[in-house]
Write an enzyme that holds these catalytic residues in place. Sequence first.
Site, PDB file in Angstrom:
ATOM      1  N   GLU A 314      12.004 -25.372 -29.577  1.00  0.00           N
ATOM      2  CA  GLU A 314      11.113 -24.414 -28.906  1.00  0.00           C
ATOM      3  C   GLU A 314      11.856 -23.318 -28.150  1.00  0.00           C
ATOM      4  OE1 GLU A 314       8.601 -26.681 -26.298  1.00  0.00           O
ATOM      5  OE2 GLU A 314       7.787 -27.934 -27.910  1.00  0.00           O
ATOM      6  N   GLY A 315      13.177 -23.360 -28.114  1.00  0.00           N
ATOM      7  CA  GLY A 315      13.927 -22.426 -27.283  1.00  0.00           C
ATOM      8  C   GLY A 315      14.236 -22.987 -25.917  1.00  0.00           C
TER       9      GLY A 315
END
Length: 342
Positions: A314-315
Amino acid sequence: MTGPVAPPPARLGAAAQQRVEALATPVGALGRLGDLAVWLSSTLGAVPPPPLTDVRLTVLAGDHGVAAHGVSAYPAAITPAMVRTIVAGRAGVSALAAAHDVSVRVLALGVDDDLDGVPPPVTARSVRRGSGAIHLEDALNPDETRRAIDVGREAALCEIDGGAQLLLTGDLGIGNTTPAAALVAAALGLSAADVVGRGTGVDDAGLARKTEVVAQALARAGDRAADPVDALTALGSADLAATVGFLLEAAESGVPVLLDGLVSVACALTAERLAPGARHWWAAGHRSTEPAQTLALEALGLEPLLDLGLRLGEGSGAVAAVPLLRGAVALLRDTALLSELG
């Protein structure tokens, strides 16, 4: 078209290094924060660099045909559910981003779902529903690969034109570490056993299946793996190809990127194959638990800032590292110079 990318201006790096050495701190005391300050001065175009007030994360989402073949601990239905969770601001990365003043955008590039009720901008750039199971068929056709790369470029330009100082890349998609590992193996001439990790947490049997899937995919791709675009077509996915385009556009536009885990680093390795020198515009946010990420980081010459055992995607690892970059900027901007001491 792609080609070599010029590095950040050497004169800025030299000036920033001189300022680091002139600070009222012991020589070398800032460690890697000093190195970060130099990199940020170079990539942001000023010594000292400006405060990082506009940091933006783009999460590129897609489904992967291999998810139906026992390579993940979770079902593919999680992908659209997590797209909605990010849109609602309730994902793990959403919490981190809110804590660290990072804006988040999610784009569904290849999600195998109608995503009813999701805001139209999330799905407006979709390339296809899902990607092919790479051990049995190509992930994309050549036109889809080109389109996905272009969509990634457009996404980066949208953020750059909006004033982003620093971009972050995030990924979302059940099964995505399988094509990412295959891309790293293709780029570095490695075997499946060298690159495959447990992803979302598969057991030993799942790890063996995943390794076999990557081995079959590499054998099926054959000589095409030597060409980065052909490798994306055979072994990648819509979201991975878009991430490559995103990273290319950022480097060519002279905007720094903080990379996340295996997926973004595998795409960075692919982008560097297309545009040598682009790596100078990237920093590595964290070391994931996937062996392929460590191998790709070594090939890119990047040392991750954090090593927290994260495998969320997701970062999240990149977002978690943002305070270090802000701290490096603050040190170079606000620390007294030795010459100012009485």
